[in-house]
Design a protein around this motif. Structure first.
Motif, mmCIF file in Angstrom:
data_model
loop_
_atom_site.group_PDB
_atom_site.id
_atom_site.type_symbol
_atom_site.label_atom_id
_atom_site.label_comp_id
_atom_site.label_asym_id
_atom_site.label_seq_id
_atom_site.Cartn_x
_atom_site.Cartn_y
_atom_site.Cartn_z
ATOM 1 N N ALA A 121 49.505 -13.032 12.422
ATOM 2 C CA ALA A 121 49.945 -11.798 11.764
ATOM 3 C C ALA A 121 49.492 -11.772 10.309
ATOM 4 C CB ALA A 121 51.455 -11.674 11.858
ATOM 5 N N GLN A 122 49.590 -12.894 9.623
ATOM 6 C CA GLN A 122 49.177 -12.946 8.225
ATOM 7 C C GLN A 122 47.671 -12.748 8.074
ATOM 8 O OE1 GLN A 122 50.770 -16.755 7.058
ATOM 9 N NE2 GLN A 122 52.789 -15.914 6.561
ATOM 10 N N LEU A 123 46.898 -13.310 8.981
ATOM 11 C CA LEU A 123 45.447 -13.122 8.938
ATOM 12 C C LEU A 123 45.078 -11.656 9.185
ATOM 13 C CD1 LEU A 123 44.294 -16.319 10.867
ATOM 14 C CD2 LEU A 123 43.785 -15.772 8.478
ATOM 15 N N GLU A 124 45.765 -11.025 10.123
ATOM 16 C CA GLU A 124 45.507 -9.609 10.405
ATOM 17 C C GLU A 124 45.850 -8.748 9.188
ATOM 18 O OE1 GLU A 124 46.104 -7.198 14.427
ATOM 19 O OE2 GLU A 124 47.972 -7.340 13.281
ATOM 20 N N HIS A 125 46.938 -9.083 8.498
ATOM 21 C CA HIS A 125 47.321 -8.336 7.301
ATOM 22 C C HIS A 125 46.289 -8.545 6.188
ATOM 23 C CE1 HIS A 125 51.762 -8.844 8.781
ATOM 24 N NE2 HIS A 125 51.055 -8.005 9.537
ATOM 25 N N ALA A 126 45.778 -9.770 6.058
ATOM 26 C CA ALA A 126 44.765 -10.053 5.034
ATOM 27 C C ALA A 126 43.489 -9.267 5.303
ATOM 28 C CB ALA A 126 44.477 -11.555 4.996
ATOM 29 N N ILE A 127 43.106 -9.159 6.554
ATOM 30 C CA ILE A 127 41.909 -8.391 6.910
ATOM 31 C C ILE A 127 42.115 -6.914 6.589
ATOM 32 C CG2 ILE A 127 40.508 -7.601 8.868
ATOM 33 C CD1 ILE A 127 40.909 -10.388 10.097
ATOM 34 N N ALA A 128 43.307 -6.404 6.851
ATOM 35 C CA ALA A 128 43.598 -4.999 6.531
ATOM 36 C C ALA A 128 43.421 -4.745 5.034
ATOM 37 C CB ALA A 128 45.014 -4.646 6.972
ATOM 38 N N LEU A 129 43.908 -5.667 4.211
ATOM 39 C CA LEU A 129 43.760 -5.510 2.759
ATOM 40 C C LEU A 129 42.291 -5.490 2.362
ATOM 41 C CD1 LEU A 129 45.033 -5.449 -0.085
ATOM 42 C CD2 LEU A 129 44.998 -7.950 -0.046
#
Length: 493
Positions: free
Chosen positions: A245-253
């Motif tokens: 989940a954290q990696l997906e959020h980082a990619i979104a940013l």
């Protein structure tokens, strides 16, 4: 008014001649730096990775992942850090244009209208209420006798080019970070799938052990151990969900979106480490944007030495004006209403300033020394990074070969211990130990594949990602050479 236009032309011609005059201060030469003849960790690389082409500008396509391609295309458009750097580059261009504007004369036009009444007792040819109208065109210019403007323009232009290189370095860094996060996410997906499959296998094993316990073949301890192993594996899968989940959020940013706007479906880790073209070390100075930025900052600092030295020399200011003045509008443009003036012309020579100019010159020289050291450090760091990731790829590839054998052996061990347990020749602890070892090896294999892909991305970044110093904007595009169209009024946006 015609005379003033002629004066402006003469000033422009004189400006052209004076611009060819000497410019004080040292002419710039790229600082020397240590460049090895070859990469230490590249032994055998040419045979394994043939140089049949250069790294492409869209280097991420080497990994042949359509979803990664779509994400990378959004970085340059939507990433806000890149948008900020682009605005700073435009600001640097404007400052360079402002510096070069000092080459040319300043031309001002003015108009006036006055209505007045003379006080009693004043010596006037005509008394009473009078009108006075006027118009004037004035020209002021400071010839660049010692190259102060030229050096300042050089400094501003080099700074703008450094900003352009910094912008490219930020793009490359952001694109590389996106690719690394993406491959880590895919490796996490693969680990989660591995754990989910393992949980399914452990559930089947637990059912078999429970049946054996119900039949009185095995003890309660085996059931409890199998349950503990199953729940621990489920916990590992849940914990990896947090990381995903954290990696997906980082990619979104990185692609300029909120986490709620981006959903990346889980899929297998199918990407392979691509063949990465490797050039000779000297080419690294032309391929890395951070090295180009450091070199351009050194050029700007060198030009500032000339600006500081020019402060020791005289400054000449020239002025001319032409206008008309009349007591009514009808006579304003007649010959009789015309007047002109040459001057004031001023020559200023600084004599004493308490050491201020000497201090500024010393500071400019020290700043140049600092930028040269920063440039050389950036070059050394570039070579270090290339060597690091060459070594990483080489050693990780060797580790992969060894770990693949360990995975095969561990699977065979699980099979043998399971058969022996069912035959009653070993305890369930032997099976658990074999299963734990097999799971750890398979997890390590997935992690290792992600590390190899990440190292490949880092090597591409260390090599400059397909960029070249020749891609920097030329002097005119960087804002250092003014175009006559820039003198026209600009509409308000």
């Amino acid at each position: 008014m015609t005379k003033t236009i002629t004066d402006c032309r003469l000033l422009a011609i004189t400006a052209t001649l004076l611009l060819a005059a000497c410019a004080v201060g040292p002419d710039y030469r790229r600082p020397a730096s240590i460049v090895p003849s070859g990469f230490k960790e590249a032994k055998g690389w040419a045979q394994a990775q043939p140089r049949d082409h250069e790294i492409p500008d869209q280097w991420w396509r080497l990994f042949d992942d359509p979803f990664l391609n779509s994400l990378e295309q959004q970085v340059a458009v939507s990433n806000q850090a890149i948008a900020q750097a682009e605005a700073q580059y435009r600001q640097a261009q404007a400052l360079a244009q402002n510096a070069s504007a000092a080459y040319l004369p300043t031309v001002n036009a003015s108009a006036s209208a006055n209505r007045f009444k003379a006080a009693s007792g004043q010596n006037l040819v005509v008394s009473g209420v009078r009108n006075l109208f006027g118009g004037a065109l004035s020209v002021a210019w400071e010839p660049d006798l010692w190259g102060r403007v030229r050096r300042q323009t050089e400094a501003s232009t080099s700074t703008a080019q450094a900003n352009a290189a910094t912008l490219q370095a930020l793009k490359l860094s952001t694109q590389a970070t996106l690719a690394q996060d993406y491959f880590q996410l895919r490796a996490t997906d693969a680990q989660i799938k591995l754990l989910d499959d393992t949980v399914t296998a452990y559930e089947k094993t637990l059912k078999i052990i429970q049946n054996r316990y119900n039949a009185g073949v095995t003890g309660k301890a085996d059931v409890v151990q199998a349950q503990a192993q199953l729940e621990a594996t489920r916990a590992l899968a849940i914990n990896l969900g947090v990381q995903r989940a954290q990696l997906e959020h980082a990619i979104a940013l990185l692609v300029g979106k909120t986490p709620a706007q981006l959903n990346i479906s889980a899929t297998a880790l199918n990407a392979l480490v691509p063949a990465i073209p490797l050039d000779i070390p000297s080419q690294l100075l032309e391929r890395r944007p951070d090295i180009a930025a450091a070199e351009r900052l050194a050029a700007a600092a060198n030009a500032q030495i000339g600006v500081a030295q020019a402060a020791f020399y005289p400054r000449l200011n020239l002025a001319a004006s032409d206008g008309t003045q009349a007591n009514n509008l009808a006579n304003l443009f007649t010959t009789a209403a015309n007047y002109w003036a040459l001057g004031p012309a001023a020559l200023a020579l600084p004599l004493f300033d308490g050491g201020s100019r000497n201090a500024q010159l010393a500071a400019a020289r020290d700043n140049f020394d600092a930028t040269v050291a920063a440039y050389r450090q950036t070059v050394l760091t570039g070579f270090q990074e290339v060597e690091d990731y060459l070594a990483a790829l080489r050693l990780l590839e060797q580790e992969t070969g060894v770990l693949d054998k360990a995975v095969i052996a561990a699977r065979k061990s699980v099979e043998l211990n399971t058969n022996q347990y069912q035959a009653g020749t070993v305890s369930y602890l032997n099976v658990m130990t074999a299963q734990t070892t097999a799971l750890a090896n398979e997890q390590n294999a997935v992690v290792l594949q992600g590390q190899r892909l990440t190292a490949a991305v880092q090597l591409i970044k260390a090599l400059g990602g397909g960029w070249e110093a020749k891609d920097l904007p030329a002097r005119d595009k960087a804002g250092g050479d003014m175009k006559w169209s820039r003198f026209l009024p600009v509409p308000v946006r």
